[in-house]
Motif scaffolding. Structure first.
Motif, mmCIF file in Angstrom:
data_model
loop_
_atom_site.group_PDB
_atom_site.id
_atom_site.type_symbol
_atom_site.label_atom_id
_atom_site.label_comp_id
_atom_site.label_asym_id
_atom_site.label_seq_id
_atom_site.Cartn_x
_atom_site.Cartn_y
_atom_site.Cartn_z
ATOM 1 N N ASP A 61 110.381 -3.089 3.100
ATOM 2 C CA ASP A 61 109.743 -1.908 1.350
ATOM 3 C C ASP A 61 110.240 -3.153 0.455
ATOM 4 O OD1 ASP A 61 112.699 -2.271 0.294
ATOM 5 O OD2 ASP A 61 113.016 -0.841 -0.134
ATOM 6 N N PRO A 62 110.098 -2.402 -0.278
ATOM 7 C CA PRO A 62 109.511 -3.374 -1.876
ATOM 8 C C PRO A 62 110.225 -4.419 -2.105
ATOM 9 C CG PRO A 62 108.381 -1.490 -1.969
ATOM 10 C CD PRO A 62 109.078 -0.934 -0.769
ATOM 11 N N ASP A 63 111.959 -4.322 -1.954
ATOM 12 C CA ASP A 63 113.008 -4.525 -2.073
ATOM 13 C C ASP A 63 113.223 -6.108 -1.250
ATOM 14 O OD1 ASP A 63 114.104 -4.450 -5.274
ATOM 15 O OD2 ASP A 63 113.517 -2.667 -4.306
ATOM 16 N N GLY A 64 113.141 -5.417 0.316
ATOM 17 C CA GLY A 64 112.857 -6.723 1.248
ATOM 18 C C GLY A 64 113.999 -5.423 1.964
ATOM 19 N N GLY A 117 119.833 -2.403 -1.543
ATOM 20 C CA GLY A 117 119.612 -2.587 -0.123
ATOM 21 C C GLY A 117 120.051 -1.002 0.667
ATOM 22 N N LEU A 118 120.529 -0.944 2.029
ATOM 23 C CA LEU A 118 120.691 0.528 2.444
ATOM 24 C C LEU A 118 122.303 -0.168 2.550
ATOM 25 C CD1 LEU A 118 118.482 0.151 6.055
ATOM 26 C CD2 LEU A 118 118.468 2.306 4.405
ATOM 27 N N CYS A 119 123.149 1.470 1.777
ATOM 28 C CA CYS A 119 124.536 0.710 0.888
ATOM 29 C C CYS A 119 125.064 2.285 1.298
ATOM 30 C CB CYS A 119 124.103 0.358 -0.040
ATOM 31 S SG CYS A 119 123.955 1.965 -1.424
ATOM 32 N N ARG A 120 124.984 3.400 2.078
ATOM 33 C CA ARG A 120 126.004 4.187 1.677
ATOM 34 C C ARG A 120 125.203 5.177 3.192
ATOM 35 N NH1 ARG A 120 129.804 6.323 -1.127
ATOM 36 N NH2 ARG A 120 129.416 5.094 -3.219
ATOM 37 N N LEU A 121 125.967 5.043 3.921
ATOM 38 C CA LEU A 121 126.171 6.863 4.856
ATOM 39 C C LEU A 121 126.657 8.189 3.902
ATOM 40 C CD1 LEU A 121 126.846 5.318 8.318
ATOM 41 C CD2 LEU A 121 124.454 5.407 7.115
ATOM 42 N N THR A 138 123.287 -9.357 9.311
ATOM 43 C CA THR A 138 124.570 -8.755 8.498
ATOM 44 C C THR A 138 125.249 -7.655 8.501
ATOM 45 O OG1 THR A 138 122.437 -9.946 7.129
ATOM 46 C CG2 THR A 138 124.277 -8.901 5.481
ATOM 47 N N VAL A 139 126.463 -8.103 8.433
ATOM 48 C CA VAL A 139 127.153 -6.457 8.061
ATOM 49 C C VAL A 139 126.960 -5.346 7.624
ATOM 50 C CG1 VAL A 139 129.726 -5.707 8.386
ATOM 51 C CG2 VAL A 139 129.053 -8.020 9.099
ATOM 52 N N GLY A 140 126.964 -3.873 8.007
ATOM 53 C CA GLY A 140 126.804 -3.085 6.483
ATOM 54 C C GLY A 140 125.501 -2.352 7.590
ATOM 55 N N ILE A 141 124.866 -1.774 6.986
ATOM 56 C CA ILE A 141 123.481 -0.965 7.046
ATOM 57 C C ILE A 141 122.046 -1.984 7.399
ATOM 58 C CG2 ILE A 141 121.867 0.618 6.977
ATOM 59 C CD1 ILE A 141 124.011 2.162 4.900
ATOM 60 N N TRP A 142 121.977 -2.046 7.939
ATOM 61 C CA TRP A 142 120.316 -3.080 7.893
ATOM 62 C C TRP A 142 118.432 -2.985 7.804
ATOM 63 C CZ3 TRP A 142 117.279 -6.336 10.149
ATOM 64 C CH2 TRP A 142 116.109 -7.313 10.214
ATOM 65 N N ARG A 143 118.806 -2.038 9.547
ATOM 66 C CA ARG A 143 117.489 -1.048 8.827
ATOM 67 C C ARG A 143 117.557 0.204 9.474
ATOM 68 N NH1 ARG A 143 117.292 -1.660 14.860
ATOM 69 N NH2 ARG A 143 118.626 -3.027 15.452
ATOM 70 N N LEU A 144 116.466 0.653 8.804
ATOM 71 C CA LEU A 144 116.478 2.891 9.284
ATOM 72 C C LEU A 144 115.031 2.468 10.243
ATOM 73 C CD1 LEU A 144 116.143 5.551 8.410
ATOM 74 C CD2 LEU A 144 115.319 4.802 6.620
ATOM 75 N N ALA A 145 115.520 3.353 10.995
ATOM 76 C CA ALA A 145 114.290 3.458 12.645
ATOM 77 C C ALA A 145 113.627 4.336 12.616
ATOM 78 C CB ALA A 145 114.926 2.840 14.533
ATOM 79 N N LEU A 146 112.472 3.955 12.686
ATOM 80 C CA LEU A 146 111.381 5.437 12.237
ATOM 81 C C LEU A 146 110.681 5.268 14.208
ATOM 82 C CD1 LEU A 146 109.440 5.302 8.955
ATOM 83 C CD2 LEU A 146 111.882 6.867 9.809
ATOM 84 N N GLY A 201 119.084 -7.320 -8.052
ATOM 85 C CA GLY A 201 119.277 -8.008 -6.711
ATOM 86 C C GLY A 201 117.670 -8.245 -5.302
ATOM 87 N N THR A 202 117.565 -8.174 -4.151
ATOM 88 C CA THR A 202 116.965 -8.076 -3.112
ATOM 89 C C THR A 202 117.862 -7.508 -1.645
ATOM 90 O OG1 THR A 202 117.071 -10.966 -2.721
ATOM 91 C CG2 THR A 202 115.172 -9.462 -3.554
ATOM 92 N N ALA A 203 117.170 -6.957 -0.758
ATOM 93 C CA ALA A 203 117.891 -7.049 0.219
ATOM 94 C C ALA A 203 119.061 -7.731 1.248
ATOM 95 C CB ALA A 203 117.585 -5.839 1.410
ATOM 96 N N PRO A 204 119.845 -7.921 1.770
ATOM 97 C CA PRO A 204 120.184 -8.876 2.719
ATOM 98 C C PRO A 204 118.755 -9.818 3.947
ATOM 99 C CG PRO A 204 121.677 -7.036 3.259
ATOM 100 C CD PRO A 204 120.391 -6.379 2.206
ATOM 101 N N ALA A 205 118.488 -10.619 4.164
ATOM 102 C CA ALA A 205 117.097 -11.174 4.204
ATOM 103 C C ALA A 205 117.598 -10.816 6.288
ATOM 104 C CB ALA A 205 117.431 -12.121 4.562
ATOM 105 N N GLY A 206 119.177 -11.563 6.250
ATOM 106 C CA GLY A 206 119.389 -11.843 7.898
ATOM 107 C C GLY A 206 119.922 -10.185 8.347
ATOM 108 N N ALA A 207 119.515 -10.043 9.892
ATOM 109 C CA ALA A 207 119.352 -8.604 10.688
ATOM 110 C C ALA A 207 121.041 -9.050 11.290
ATOM 111 C CB ALA A 207 119.054 -9.069 11.307
#
Length: 251
Positions: free
Chosen positions: A232-235, A109-113, A182-190, A174-180
């Motif tokens: 994405d392919p991992d969720g 998942g999205l893990c680092r800035l 969830t604490v941390g980075i969850w989505r990337l907006a375009l 694993g797979t990315a966290p499903a819950g919107a």
């Protein structure tokens, strides 16, 4: 997604049109936090970002776009000197539902800035433990790291998006966290000028969005925005936003 299906999806992405999905580029990276005021102080005082737009809908709204029953949040868009002329951090505390921790033990998942603003390289963590690489240069968000289970498959996927070198891929499990929420980075907006055309392109590539494009209130004095989320392919979640005509800035 099975390995055979993943291979077919990657092949379709490699054959995608020259104009990418989300051709308007990165708008923001959503960082969910437990305590908005505490996190705002860190991103402002330590990283040099400024709060430029607050989004705080006054009541819960149907949350299907996020995979939720209802959705309400309080958030600050944190920007560098260029404001919305560069990607910003969408620093968000969920109100409905409340924030939750990631407990599955996965690393995908999205893990680092990646941020500018330091006098020298530094590895930091925000108040909720999110890893941040700070590099010399003006303050601002410069990139994000996405951990993926199959780098070749994910590389094919991200090449079709308007992200340039903003996304760095590393291997994870694993797979990315499903819950919107969830604490941390969850989505990337375009950003996109034609969300319906992009959704159609995603569908042709075998990518199913969480919902049809929806309109939601961003809060008092802000325009209603139309957006959609897709994995994405991992969720790992990405978002397409139709930019509003108002100069107030996107969510």
């Amino acid at each position: 997604m099975t390995s055979v299906a993943a291979g077919r999806t990657a092949a379709r992405w490699l054959a995608s049109p020259v104009v990418p999905v989300g051709a308007g580029g990165v708008v923001h990276v959503n960082v969910n936090c437990r305590d908005l005021e505490r996190s705002l102080a860190f991103y402002r005082d330590v990283l040099g970002l400024q709060p430029v737009t607050r989004t705080n809908p006054e009541q819960p709204q149907p949350g299907a776009a996020f995979g939720l029953e209802w959705a309400q949040w309080d958030a600050w868009m944190m920007a560098g000197p260029r404001g919305f002329g560069a990607p910003v951090v969408d620093l968000l505390q969920w109100v409905v539902p409340e924030p939750v921790e990631r407990h599955d033990g996965g690393t995908v998942g999205l893990c680092r800035l990646r941020m500018g603003g330091g006098a020298a390289y530094a590895a930091l963590a925000d108040p909720d433990g999110l890893a941040i690489d700070v590099r010399p240069g003006p303050p601002g968000l410069t990139g994000v790291t996405v951990a993926c289970s199959d780098p070749d498959r994910s590389s094919a996927f991200y090449r079709t998006l308007g992200v340039g070198g903003f996304v760095e891929l590393v291997e994870g499990v694993g797979t990315a966290p499903a819950g919107a929420n969830t604490v941390g980075i969850w989505r990337l907006a375009l950003a996109t000028a034609d969300i319906d055309a992009d959704v159609a392109e995603l569908s042709r590539a075998g990518v199913r969005c969480l919902s049809d494009p929806v309109e939601m209130s961003m809060g008092p004095g802000l325009p209603v925005l139309r957006f959609v989320l897709f994995p994405d392919p991992d969720g790992t979640m990405l978002e397409l936003i139709e930019r509003p005509a108002s100069p107030a800035g996107p969510r």
